[in-house]
Motif scaffolding. Structure first.
Motif, PDB file in Angstrom:
ATOM      1  N   UNK A  75       5.759  17.578   7.757  1.00 34.91           N
ATOM      2  CA  UNK A  75       5.907  17.547   6.323  1.00 34.91           C
ATOM      3  C   UNK A  75       4.237  17.156   5.530  1.00 34.91           C
ATOM      4  N   UNK A  76       3.670  16.407   6.121  1.00 31.16           N
ATOM      5  CA  UNK A  76       2.248  16.515   4.948  1.00 31.16           C
ATOM      6  C   UNK A  76       1.949  17.498   4.886  1.00 31.16           C
ATOM      7  N   UNK A  77       1.271  18.067   6.158  1.00 37.55           N
ATOM      8  CA  UNK A  77       1.201  20.037   5.809  1.00 37.55           C
ATOM      9  C   UNK A  77       1.442  21.543   5.352  1.00 37.55           C
ATOM     10  N   UNK A  78       2.752  20.598   5.668  1.00 32.25           N
ATOM     11  CA  UNK A  78       3.996  21.528   4.730  1.00 32.25           C
ATOM     12  C   UNK A  78       3.783  21.587   3.922  1.00 32.25           C
ATOM     13  N   UNK A  79       3.996  20.385   2.593  1.00 28.55           N
ATOM     14  CA  UNK A  79       3.699  20.453   1.560  1.00 28.55           C
ATOM     15  C   UNK A  79       2.159  21.407   1.213  1.00 28.55           C
ATOM     16  N   UNK A 121       0.740  -0.860  -0.399  1.00 25.69           N
ATOM     17  CA  UNK A 121       0.067   0.166   0.220  1.00 25.69           C
ATOM     18  C   UNK A 121       0.907   1.314   0.215  1.00 25.69           C
ATOM     19  N   UNK A 122       2.019   1.294   0.232  1.00 22.01           N
ATOM     20  CA  UNK A 122       3.123   2.140   0.906  1.00 22.01           C
ATOM     21  C   UNK A 122       4.026   2.744  -0.731  1.00 22.01           C
ATOM     22  N   UNK A 123       4.391   2.006  -0.735  1.00 21.40           N
ATOM     23  CA  UNK A 123       5.583   1.751  -2.149  1.00 21.40           C
ATOM     24  C   UNK A 123       5.045   2.752  -2.515  1.00 21.40           C
ATOM     25  N   UNK A 124       3.483   2.951  -3.706  1.00 21.00           N
ATOM     26  CA  UNK A 124       2.665   3.439  -4.698  1.00 21.00           C
ATOM     27  C   UNK A 124       2.392   4.357  -4.256  1.00 21.00           C
ATOM     28  N   UNK A 125       2.269   4.989  -3.451  1.00 20.02           N
ATOM     29  CA  UNK A 125       2.332   6.432  -2.160  1.00 20.02           C
ATOM     30  C   UNK A 125       3.150   6.986  -2.701  1.00 20.02           C
ATOM     31  N   UNK A 126       4.632   6.318  -2.154  1.00 16.13           N
ATOM     32  CA  UNK A 126       5.766   6.754  -2.189  1.00 16.13           C
ATOM     33  C   UNK A 126       6.313   7.170  -3.771  1.00 16.13           C
ATOM     34  N   UNK A 137      -1.406   8.847   2.948  1.00 13.04           N
ATOM     35  CA  UNK A 137      -1.475   6.986   2.728  1.00 13.04           C
ATOM     36  C   UNK A 137      -0.254   7.646   3.089  1.00 13.04           C
ATOM     37  N   UNK A 138       0.779   6.760   3.045  1.00  9.66           N
ATOM     38  CA  UNK A 138       2.403   6.788   3.144  1.00  9.66           C
ATOM     39  C   UNK A 138       2.997   6.824   4.308  1.00  9.66           C
ATOM     40  N   UNK A 139       1.986   7.493   5.329  1.00  9.39           N
ATOM     41  CA  UNK A 139       2.990   7.395   6.303  1.00  9.39           C
ATOM     42  C   UNK A 139       1.250   6.404   7.401  1.00  9.39           C
ATOM     43  N   UNK A 140       0.315   5.686   6.937  1.00  8.70           N
ATOM     44  CA  UNK A 140      -0.395   5.399   7.467  1.00  8.70           C
ATOM     45  C   UNK A 140      -0.265   3.692   7.254  1.00  8.70           C
TER      46      UNK A 140
END
Length: 197
Positions: free
Chosen positions: A152-156, A36-41, A188-191
């Motif tokens: 990081x997400x909020x900064x982006x 699940x995470x690598x496609x988001x990365x 999603x990557x974090x989750x």
């Protein structure tokens, strides 16, 4: 007195290490779902490695000009540099804001602009780095501006200079997607445990 100082120093070191360990554990969930995470990365990496972002996330003191319309990669003209004070705002007499205002020039390939225009801190290097290297760096508060992954997400999502990457002015290719899509990919990557390739 000396014994007290040794004990106090040891206690501070143990506390600091425990704080660092807890921060690392808070960064990444206990389970990792690479499927699940690598496609988001990959979506995140496509943005962070794009010239609109990476050109100012450089290891040395020189922002780059690169991308499809530049031909070969080269240093920013006029000997533009990070600044001897390390601020990323440029050297005295040639600060970034000398040419880069708070909005883009309307002229084709004219100076781009956004609020607080500057180079990223030297420890936040993306230019020329692999997907795995950038991934490890983003998860490391010592190399991501002291941020959790949520920060990081909020900064982006909300920083105006970061947002410029999707609105770079006439004649420049924007970063893929949008700030909101990249924010959601980081979430999603974090989750999924923030897996790295």
């Amino acid at each position: 007195m000396r014994a007290f100082i040794v004990i106090l120093t040891s206690a501070i070191m143990v506390f600091a290490m425990a704080t660092w360990v807890l921060a690392q554990e808070a960064q990444t969930p206990a389970t990792v779902d690479a499927a699940a995470g690598l496609p988001e990365w990959e979506k995140i990496y496509a943005v962070f490695s794009h010239p609109r972002c990476a050109n100012c996330h450089v290891e040395d003191d020189h922002p780059r000009w690169s991308g499809a319309h530049y031909g070969k990669t080269r240093f920013h003209a006029f000997n533009v540099q990070r600044g001897i004070d390390g601020s990323g705002l440029g050297n005295p007499g040639l600060r970034c804001m000398t040419c880069h205002f708070e909005t883009n020039s309307a002229v084709l390939h004219g100076p781009p602009g956004a609020e607080n225009w500057h180079l990223a801190p030297a420890e936040m290097v993306w230019f020329g780095k692999s997907s795995g290297e950038i991934c490890a760096q983003i998860k490391d508060p010592a190399r991501n501006g002291g941020r959790s992954l949520a920060e990081v997400a909020e900064h982006v999502r909300s920083d105006k200079l970061v947002g410029w990457g999707w609105n770079p002015g006439p004649g420049r290719e924007p970063a893929p997607g949008s700030a909101e899509e990249t924010y959601q990919a980081i979430e999603k990557w974090t989750a999924a445990g923030a897996p790295c390739p």
